[in-house]
Each structure stands twice: as structure tokens, then as C-alpha cells.
Design an enzyme around this catalytic site. Structure first.
Site, mmCIF file in Angstrom:
data_model
loop_
_atom_site.group_PDB
_atom_site.id
_atom_site.type_symbol
_atom_site.label_atom_id
_atom_site.label_comp_id
_atom_site.label_asym_id
_atom_site.label_seq_id
_atom_site.Cartn_x
_atom_site.Cartn_y
_atom_site.Cartn_z
ATOM 1 N N ASP A 1 53.242 -39.144 41.595
ATOM 2 C CA ASP A 1 53.597 -40.089 42.661
ATOM 3 C C ASP A 1 53.729 -41.524 42.125
ATOM 4 O O ASP A 1 53.354 -42.486 42.822
ATOM 5 C CB ASP A 1 52.552 -40.061 43.797
ATOM 6 C CG ASP A 1 52.467 -38.696 44.475
ATOM 7 O OD1 ASP A 1 53.482 -37.979 44.494
ATOM 8 O OD2 ASP A 1 51.383 -38.359 44.967
ATOM 9 N N SER B 1 60.673 -29.099 56.792
ATOM 10 C CA SER B 1 61.392 -29.915 57.788
ATOM 11 C C SER B 1 62.262 -30.969 57.097
ATOM 12 O O SER B 1 63.331 -31.319 57.607
ATOM 13 C CB SER B 1 60.426 -30.555 58.783
ATOM 14 O OG SER B 1 59.629 -31.521 58.163
ATOM 15 N N LEU C 1 53.866 -31.165 38.253
ATOM 16 C CA LEU C 1 54.785 -30.696 37.206
ATOM 17 C C LEU C 1 54.354 -31.230 35.847
ATOM 18 O O LEU C 1 53.852 -32.360 35.745
ATOM 19 C CB LEU C 1 56.209 -31.157 37.530
ATOM 20 C CG LEU C 1 56.772 -30.598 38.844
ATOM 21 C CD1 LEU C 1 58.069 -31.311 39.217
ATOM 22 C CD2 LEU C 1 57.005 -29.096 38.739
ATOM 23 N N HIS D 1 57.278 -38.990 49.510
ATOM 24 C CA HIS D 1 55.821 -39.032 49.600
ATOM 25 C C HIS D 1 55.433 -39.791 50.867
ATOM 26 O O HIS D 1 56.007 -40.848 51.150
ATOM 27 C CB HIS D 1 55.253 -39.726 48.352
ATOM 28 C CG HIS D 1 53.760 -39.772 48.343
ATOM 29 N ND1 HIS D 1 52.997 -38.663 48.011
ATOM 30 C CD2 HIS D 1 52.887 -40.757 48.667
ATOM 31 C CE1 HIS D 1 51.715 -38.987 48.115
ATOM 32 N NE2 HIS D 1 51.623 -40.247 48.511
HETATM 33 C C1 GRF Z 1 56.091 -34.294 53.693
HETATM 34 O O1 GRF Z 1 55.172 -35.083 54.384
HETATM 35 C C2 GRF Z 1 56.379 -34.897 52.345
HETATM 36 O O2 GRF Z 1 56.331 -36.283 52.348
HETATM 37 C C3 GRF Z 1 55.290 -34.341 51.500
HETATM 38 O O3 GRF Z 1 55.119 -33.023 51.960
HETATM 39 C C4 GRF Z 1 55.518 -32.938 53.324
HETATM 40 C C5 GRF Z 1 56.529 -31.838 53.443
HETATM 41 O O4 GRF Z 1 56.883 -31.587 54.774
HETATM 42 N N1 GRF Z 1 55.625 -34.450 50.096
HETATM 43 P P1 GRF Z 1 58.056 -30.559 55.107
HETATM 44 O O5 GRF Z 1 57.717 -29.247 54.423
HETATM 45 O O6 GRF Z 1 59.342 -31.139 54.637
HETATM 46 O O7 GRF Z 1 58.008 -30.415 56.612
#
Ligand code: GRF
Length: 212
Positions: free
Chosen positions: A143, A13, A91, A107
Site C-alpha cells: 500500500d 463490487s 505480492l 485502497h
Molecule cells: C475494497 O474496499 C478495496 O478498497 C479493498 O478491498 C475491497 C474490495 O471490495 N482493497 P470489492 O470486492 O470490490 O467489493
């Protein structure tokens, strides 16, 4: 036009928000790479006419082998920016250092709080008043790279981990295109593990956007 490669593992998304805002952020999406063949984000990319690659972790014996293959593909694609958008792999330092200052991640917490998983439940358990998401440069520690920007919201008494996840996800979709636009405009740099925007050193939280 500058270009980016987006790395995903799932729904994508955030990728969709970057596709939808391509004109305003001014960065073309050169390719999408997933470590999972079934990631729905690949469907989103193909619907938008973007080239896709699956580099499956199942085809590589270890993390070094995987990251070597990923690094070679990224090198070939030669994009200006590498955008991690729900790419659920740790990674290796070798790969991260190869693309230092050119790789960003989103994140779902206000870093440095809650690196890793279950961020929404952890913010609730801690009784935090604020929660949100962070875009940061990627460094070898997980992170932990210097923050670029955060979008914050107040936690309400009615929130649970699911509602928070949904509220924060909506903020992610707004925040990532803004940061990508800064990069496209040449305003964003990482120097000595600090973030500079428009020639100004940012405070450790990065640029903070408050929401309801
Ligand atoms: C998001 O919450 C992002 O912060 C985390 O993984 C999720 C990915 O969501 N790293 P999407 O696949 O972009 O819907």
C-alpha cells in the site's frame, strides 16, 4: 482496444463498476483472476462473459510458488494493465517488479494514512476529519506505491466504521473507472516512483476529488 486483467478475492463490487463502465473507460476486461474459488466476483465476471481463472493459494506451498503461477498466467494474458480490486494477497517483490508501472490497486484510505486493514475504524479512532480511498501504482512495499488519485469525504459525527465503509465503497466505484480511463488514453505513467498524468508530475496525494 487496450485490455486489463482484474484480480479479486471477494465480492467484486469494484470489478462490477469496471464492468459497467467498460464503454466509457475504453479498456476491455480480458480476464478475472481470483485466489478464492468462492469469490462472488467470479459470478459477476461470468455473467458479463469474461473469462475467469482461479489460482488458489491452497495449491501452492509458499508465496514464491503462488506468485510464479500468477505471474505466468498474467504473462500469457499479456494485458496492458493489471487491476487489483480487493485482491487480498501480499505480492512478492519479484512479481511486482515484473509488472511495475502496469499494476494498480485501490485502497480504502487516504494513503499514506492507514495502509493495511481496519482503515475505517482507524480513521475514526484518530479523530480524522477526512477519509476516502486511493488508487495507486503497486510497488513492492504494501500500500505504498505512488498515488494516482484519491476520492475524499468529510467524516460526520454520525459515522461509524460500517457507515464509513459503505460511503467510501461508493466512492471507490466512481474513482477506479476514472483512473482506468486515464490509463486507456495513455495519459498515465509511473516514472522514478512518481505519477505523471498528461505529462504533469502529480502531487503526492495524486489527483484529489472531494465529495460530500
Ligand atoms: C475494497 O474496499 C478495496 O478498497 C479493498 O478491498 C475491497 C474490495 O471490495 N482493497 P470489492 O470486492 O470490490 O467489493
Amino acid at each position: 482496444m487496450p485490455s486489463m486483467v482484474v484480480l479479486i478475492s471477494g465480492s467484486g463490487s469494484n470489478l462490477q463498476s469496471l464492468i459497467d463502465s467498460q464503454v466509457s473507460h475504453g479498456m476491455s476486461i480480458k480476464a478475472v483472476i481470483s485466489n478464492k474459488a468462492e469469490a462472488y466476483g467470479l459470478v459477476r465476471a461470468q455473467a458479463a462473459g469474461i473469462e475467469t481463472f482461479v489460482i488458489s493459494h491452497l495449491d501452492h506451498a509458499d508465496r514464491d510458488g503462488y506468485d510464479q503461477a500468477l505471474g505466468e498466467r498474467l504473462q500469457e494474458l499479456d494485458a496492458d494493465l493489471i487491476v487489483l480490486a480487493g485482491f487480498m494477497r501480499i505480492l512478492t517483490p519479484t512479481l511486482v517488479n515484473r509488472f511495475l508501472g502496469k499494476m494498480i490497486n485501490i485502497h480504502p484510505s487516504l494513503l499514506p494514512h492507514y495502509p493495511g486493514l481496519r482503515t475505517h475504524a482507524r480513521a475514526l479512532d484518530a479523530g480524522d476529519q477526512w477519509h476516502g480511498c486511493t488508487v495507486h501504482f503497486v510497488i513492492p512495499e504494501l500500500d505504498a506505491g505512488p498515488n494516482i488519485a484519491q476520492a475524499r469525504l468529510p467524516i460526520s459525527a454520525a459515522d461509524n466504521a460500517d457507515s464509513l465503509q459503505q460511503r467510501v465503497h461508493r466512492l471507490e466505484h466512481q474513482l477506479y473507472p476514472i483512473v482506468v480511463q486515464w490509463f486507456a488514453e495513455g495519459k498515465l505513467q509511473m516514472n522514478s516512483q512518481q505519477t505523471w498524468l498528461d505529462g504533469q508530475l502529480l502531487k503526492p496525494q495524486g489527483m484529489v476529488f472531494d465529495h460530500e
